[in-house]
Design an enzyme around this catalytic site. Structure first.
Site, short mmCIF file in Angstrom:
data_model
loop_
_atom_site.label_atom_id
_atom_site.label_comp_id
_atom_site.label_asym_id
_atom_site.label_seq_id
_atom_site.Cartn_x
_atom_site.Cartn_y
_atom_site.Cartn_z
N ILE A 101 -112.49 -102.33 30.51
CA ILE A 101 -112.21 -103.69 30.05
C ILE A 101 -113.18 -104.00 28.91
O ILE A 101 -114.18 -103.31 28.71
CB ILE A 101 -112.33 -104.73 31.17
CG1 ILE A 101 -113.70 -104.67 31.86
CG2 ILE A 101 -111.21 -104.57 32.18
CD1 ILE A 101 -113.88 -105.70 32.98
N ASP A 102 -112.87 -105.04 28.17
CA ASP A 102 -113.65 -105.40 26.99
C ASP A 102 -115.12 -105.69 27.33
O ASP A 102 -115.44 -106.11 28.45
CB ASP A 102 -113.10 -106.66 26.34
CG ASP A 102 -111.73 -106.46 25.73
OD1 ASP A 102 -111.19 -105.35 25.84
OD2 ASP A 102 -111.23 -107.42 25.14
N LYS A 103 -115.95 -105.56 26.35
CA LYS A 103 -117.37 -105.90 26.48
C LYS A 103 -117.55 -107.32 26.99
O LYS A 103 -118.35 -107.57 27.89
CB LYS A 103 -118.05 -105.74 25.11
CG LYS A 103 -119.48 -106.28 25.07
CD LYS A 103 -120.02 -106.25 23.65
CE LYS A 103 -121.39 -106.93 23.57
NZ LYS A 103 -121.89 -106.97 22.18
N ARG A 156 -105.28 -110.23 24.28
CA ARG A 156 -105.83 -111.01 23.16
C ARG A 156 -104.85 -111.01 21.98
O ARG A 156 -104.60 -112.04 21.36
CB ARG A 156 -107.18 -110.44 22.77
CG ARG A 156 -108.20 -110.52 23.91
CD ARG A 156 -109.42 -109.65 23.67
NE ARG A 156 -110.24 -110.17 22.57
CZ ARG A 156 -111.31 -109.54 22.11
NH1 ARG A 156 -111.68 -108.37 22.65
NH2 ARG A 156 -112.01 -110.05 21.13
#
Length: 359
Positions: free
Chosen positions: A162-164, A266
């Site tokens: 998953i994203d930072k 996103r």
């Protein structure tokens, strides 16, 4: 340590929302014009003499073996002029992963896997200027005394990413068998995962489906863009959403990924005109809805300070345990920054209602 070609790289540090990481080409072969039909696992085993047929089959099961830019199963038979590539979730050049004593919020752990609740701001894997302090470094420390666990072995470790700046649940495998099994579940879309997001605007429908290919934005390589579903540009992607709560100028939604592409939620939400609140890369740090008053602008800026990231949380994770075969379901509580942000919108909504009554 496993042998080549599966050890000559690190996992890509790109921020990834869904089940499928960005893939990097490691080997490419153009099938000879005189080639007779031959199973691709056997064909690649002849080309990659340091890799076993079993390992190539596992790579194909995980979606890493492509023919003409599309993943194929190990029983695919190559044909003349086919372009065969081995695509891995890490660049080719290896950098050793060092164990670092970093606290982990471990939701579940047994002999073959662990489920972790990742905080905001933590990169999942070293690379691109983030060579320390990552989730993989933390896992390496936690499992430093685990026999057989090598953080530099791609056959163990993180199954998805998953994203930072996205919070929430992520699973790591301690054994090659567990990673292969879990990876296949993600590839076959039999896992259950959902995200909670706060997006700009009041969505028209309570439920919806967003379909559009995800591709790199040619104007900004750090951002993804959406192309028509029938386009040959990018990779097919589908996101399902459901409205949880309408909060005036923003909406809290649940998102479920039918596919897993880089920045899928996103990019898709921006594509339909509802970027994630606080998502700087996709325009979510602009005041996209609401009043022009200085009071409202101050409120929004305060919201950005309370939750200085995209408002996205990987809330649920479900899969079949690779050993016990039991269904495992986990749920992560709302992180404090996102909970505080939503509370602020609740207070504003009540204030607006009171103001409207007075008027």
């Amino acid at each position: 340590m496993v042998d080549t070609p599966f050890t000559d790289a690190l996992v890509d540090p790109d921020e990834i929302e869904g089940d499928s990481p960005q893939l990097y080409e490691h080997f490419r072969f153009v099938v000879d014009k005189g080639q007779v039909p031959l199973r691709i696992d056997k064909y690649m085993c002849e080309k990659l003499q340091h890799s076993s047929r079993n390992r190539i089959q596992k790579a194909a099961d995980a979606g890493f073996v492509h023919v003409n830019d599309k993943p194929v199963k190990s029983n695919y038979k190559v044909r003349p002029d086919d372009v065969v590539t081995l695509m891995l979730d890490r660049p080719r050049f290896e950098t050793s992963i060092e164990a670092e004593d970093i606290p982990l919020d471990i939701v579940y752990e047994d002999d073959v896997l662990m489920v972790i609740d990742k905080p905001a701001g933590m990169v999942v894997h070293p690379g691109c200027g983030n060579f320390t302090g990552t989730l993989v470094n933390a896992i390496a420390w936690h499992l430093r005394d685990c026999p057989g666990y090598d953080p530099n072995d791609p056959e163990v470790g993180l199954v998805h990413r998953i994203d930072k700046d996205t919070t929430g649940l992520i699973v790591a495998a301690k054994t090659p068998e567990a990673k292969s099994n879990l990876g296949l579940q993600f590839f076959n879309k039999t896992t259950h995962r959902s995200y909670v997001a706060l997006v700009w605007g009041n969505l028209t429908d309570d439920v919806g489906r967003i379909e559009g290919n995800i591709a790199r934005d040619p104007k900004d390589r750090l951002r993804m863009t959406v192309m028509p579903p029938d386009s040959e540009v990018g990779k097919p992607a589908v996101t399902h959403y459901r409205v949880i709560e309408r909060l005036g100028y923003v909406t809290m939604v649940e998102c479920v990924l039918e596919t897993g592409r880089t920045h899928q939620i996103r990019a898709h939400m921006k594509h339909i005109g509802h970027p994630l609140f606080g998502d700087e890369r996709y325009g979510g740090t602009e005041i996209l809805r609401g009043e022009r008053s200085s009071t409202y602008k101050a409120f929004i800026n305060n919201c950005f300070k309370v939750c200085p990231r995209q408002a996205l949380h990987a809330r649920t994770l479900g899969f079949v345990h690779p050993v016990t075969k039991k269904q495992m379901d986990f749920e992560s509580p709302m992180p404090s920054d996102l909970a505080t942000l939503i509370d602020k919108w609740h207070v504003k909504m009540k204030g607006d209602e009171y103001k409207n009554i007075q008027e």
